[in-house]
Scaffold this motif. Sequence first.
Motif, short mmCIF file in Angstrom:
data_model
loop_
_atom_site.label_atom_id
_atom_site.label_comp_id
_atom_site.label_asym_id
_atom_site.label_seq_id
_atom_site.Cartn_x
_atom_site.Cartn_y
_atom_site.Cartn_z
N ILE A 1 0.84 -1.21 0.00
CA ILE A 1 0.00 0.00 0.00
C ILE A 1 0.87 1.25 0.00
CG2 ILE A 1 -0.40 0.30 2.50
CD1 ILE A 1 -3.37 0.84 1.74
N ALA A 2 2.03 1.19 0.65
CA ALA A 2 2.90 2.38 0.67
C ALA A 2 3.32 2.72 -0.75
CB ALA A 2 4.13 2.10 1.54
N LYS A 3 3.72 1.72 -1.52
CA LYS A 3 4.17 1.99 -2.89
C LYS A 3 3.02 2.46 -3.78
CE LYS A 3 7.42 -0.66 -4.72
NZ LYS A 3 8.30 -1.78 -5.09
N LEU A 4 1.85 1.84 -3.60
CA LEU A 4 0.70 2.25 -4.40
C LEU A 4 0.29 3.70 -4.10
CD1 LEU A 4 -1.51 -0.96 -4.12
CD2 LEU A 4 -0.44 -0.08 -6.21
N LEU A 5 0.27 4.04 -2.80
CA LEU A 5 -0.18 5.39 -2.43
C LEU A 5 0.82 6.44 -2.91
CD1 LEU A 5 -1.60 4.76 1.17
CD2 LEU A 5 -2.90 5.33 -0.90
N ALA A 6 2.10 6.14 -2.81
CA ALA A 6 3.11 7.11 -3.26
C ALA A 6 2.94 7.37 -4.76
CB ALA A 6 4.51 6.60 -2.96
N ARG A 7 2.70 6.28 -5.51
CA ARG A 7 2.61 6.43 -6.95
C ARG A 7 1.32 7.16 -7.36
NH1 ARG A 7 2.64 1.04 -10.29
NH2 ARG A 7 0.45 1.05 -9.74
N ARG A 8 0.23 6.79 -6.72
CA ARG A 8 -1.07 7.30 -7.17
C ARG A 8 -1.38 8.69 -6.64
NH1 ARG A 8 -6.26 5.06 -8.30
NH2 ARG A 8 -7.54 6.87 -8.79
N THR A 9 -0.98 8.99 -5.38
CA THR A 9 -1.42 10.25 -4.77
C THR A 9 -0.39 11.37 -4.91
OG1 THR A 9 -0.47 9.75 -2.61
CG2 THR A 9 -2.71 8.96 -3.00
N GLY A 10 0.86 11.01 -5.08
CA GLY A 10 1.91 12.03 -5.11
C GLY A 10 2.18 12.60 -3.72
N ALA A 11 1.53 12.06 -2.70
CA ALA A 11 1.72 12.53 -1.32
C ALA A 11 3.04 11.99 -0.77
CB ALA A 11 0.56 12.04 -0.45
N MET B 1 -6.96 -13.83 9.83
CA MET B 1 -5.60 -13.37 9.58
C MET B 1 -5.06 -14.21 8.43
SD MET B 1 -3.76 -12.88 13.23
CE MET B 1 -4.45 -11.92 14.56
N GLY B 2 -4.43 -13.60 7.49
CA GLY B 2 -3.90 -14.35 6.35
C GLY B 2 -3.51 -13.39 5.25
N CYS B 3 -2.59 -13.84 4.45
CA CYS B 3 -2.08 -13.00 3.38
C CYS B 3 -3.15 -12.75 2.32
CB CYS B 3 -0.88 -13.70 2.77
SG CYS B 3 0.25 -12.58 2.02
N GLY B 4 -3.96 -13.79 2.05
CA GLY B 4 -5.00 -13.63 1.04
C GLY B 4 -6.00 -12.56 1.44
N PRO B 5 -6.67 -12.74 2.59
CA PRO B 5 -7.62 -11.71 3.03
C PRO B 5 -6.93 -10.35 3.23
CG PRO B 5 -7.85 -13.70 4.35
CD PRO B 5 -6.66 -13.91 3.48
N GLY B 6 -5.69 -10.38 3.73
CA GLY B 6 -4.96 -9.12 3.96
C GLY B 6 -4.71 -8.38 2.66
N GLY B 7 -4.41 -9.13 1.60
CA GLY B 7 -4.18 -8.49 0.30
C GLY B 7 -5.43 -7.80 -0.21
N LEU B 8 -6.57 -8.46 -0.03
CA LEU B 8 -7.84 -7.85 -0.46
C LEU B 8 -8.15 -6.61 0.35
CD1 LEU B 8 -10.10 -10.99 -0.86
CD2 LEU B 8 -9.28 -9.48 -2.67
N ALA B 9 -7.92 -6.72 1.66
CA ALA B 9 -8.19 -5.58 2.53
C ALA B 9 -7.27 -4.40 2.18
CB ALA B 9 -7.99 -5.98 3.99
N GLY B 10 -6.01 -4.71 1.88
CA GLY B 10 -5.06 -3.66 1.52
C GLY B 10 -5.49 -2.96 0.22
N ALA B 11 -5.94 -3.75 -0.76
CA ALA B 11 -6.38 -3.16 -2.02
C ALA B 11 -7.61 -2.30 -1.79
CB ALA B 11 -6.69 -4.27 -3.03
N CYS B 12 -8.50 -2.77 -0.92
CA CYS B 12 -9.72 -2.00 -0.62
C CYS B 12 -9.36 -0.68 0.08
CB CYS B 12 -10.64 -2.85 0.26
SG CYS B 12 -12.16 -2.01 0.68
N ALA B 13 -8.41 -0.75 1.02
CA ALA B 13 -7.99 0.48 1.72
C ALA B 13 -7.36 1.46 0.74
CB ALA B 13 -7.00 0.12 2.83
N TYR B 14 -6.57 0.93 -0.17
CA TYR B 14 -5.94 1.80 -1.19
C TYR B 14 -7.00 2.52 -2.01
CZ TYR B 14 -4.06 2.77 -5.83
OH TYR B 14 -3.77 3.37 -7.02
N HIS B 15 -8.00 1.74 -2.47
CA HIS B 15 -9.09 2.36 -3.25
C HIS B 15 -9.83 3.39 -2.41
CE1 HIS B 15 -8.77 0.04 -6.86
NE2 HIS B 15 -8.84 -1.10 -6.22
#
Length: 376
Positions: free
Chosen positions: A19-29, A282-296
Amino acid sequence: MTTPPRIAVLGAGYTGLTIAKLLARRTGAPVTLVNDRDHFVERMRNHQVAAGRAVTRRPLRDLVRGSGVRLLVDRVTRLDPAARHVELAAGEPLGYDLLVYALGSHADLDAVPGAADHAFAVAGVEQSEQLRDRMRTADTVAVIGAGPTGLETATELAETHPGRTVRLITGGPLGHQLTEPGQEHLRRALDRLGVRVHENTTVAKVDAGGVLLDDGRHLAADAVAWTAGFRVAGLAAEAGLAVDGTGRMLVDGTLRSRSHPEVYGIGDAAAARTKDGHVLRMGCGPGGLAGACAYHAITARLAGRDPRPLRLAADTLCVSLGAWDGVLQHTDLDGVPHGTPMTGRRVALIKKAVLRVAGRYNPRHPGISVLTARQG
Ligand SMILES: Cc1cc2nc3c(=O)[nH]c(=O)nc-3n(C[C@H](O)[C@H](O)[C@H](O)COP(=O)(O)OP(=O)(O)OC[C@H]3O[C@@H](n4cnc5c(N)ncnc54)[C@H](O)[C@@H]3O)c2cc1C
């Protein structure tokens, strides 16, 4: 023109780094990523580490290079949501306007006396390395817990150390997370690898010579691998953020803290809920979905749009049983298995692909997680 918010992401595991990399790229923040180690830990390979397989350590600075993310290698010691800053063990407090909490989980070694002193927690990479070293001389190893991590650990150890005795001890029945054909396959795999299964057996204490059971029996072991139960850091609770009974941050359907709207929680550290109220495991699969949702959700809100909540209808367990066997089981969101599981070599190949995507490709090209996370 409005100033972009200062974003702090705590934890550079599977979800935080992405999420850190996605947010830096998409938001410019300006995005600052804090992690207590200078390298990326592929936790899903810890059982392979314990078995002595070579797992590459990649420096986080290489993984964030060119992404716009500022990396701070430091340990978070306290959150101060009122002042909107994070205290660190070595550096100056880090201010933020928007915080993403992704500190993951660790083993629950306080569950029984002696575990913290005598057991190796496969949840942590350092203890997995210590277990690997102990396995050089150990004749018998006891793996406590037969969830996915315990199954993967016991089978991997048995396969790489064929001359040793591997005991798998579980408080409940073996394979409760699988339908009957999956349970049968699991038993055959454990049998083939010579793993001795102790079902409905509760460990009361761990000592230097093995484990004491609650019926008074003592099972000798030169090494004890602990995989029974994960817990989260107390930082969110101590800071007054809303948490559930286990300390996981309470978040809404967009992964935003229920008590502090400038804070998002993702991965193991947060108890994400689907629209119909199911808490994600807890798990990488659900965590990945949650991370993508938070990013959106974060990018939508910054753009003045309403974000869409997390949608997930079912879950899948993909458990390796040594390097060339495995079982893939669909479950509902309460963990109840359904349907015929996939088993054997093709599951092992799927699991290898999952590990490669989650641990190799996604940290370099995090857009993959957004593509693979279906958000309705
Ligand atoms: C052996 C094993 C096999 C697994 N297999 C699977 C599987 O097949 N499928 C699946 O879905 N899940 C699996 N899991 C679970 C999966 O690894 C976790 O759910 C996942 O790692 C959670 O991701 P995360 O980003 O929340 O946390 P993590 O990946 O744990 O990352 C948290 C990060 O925060 C850092 N950190 C923690 N505290 C601090 C602090 N105070 N200050 C600074 N940094 C801190 C940590 O160093 C770490 O880098 C497995 C786990 C294990 C141990």
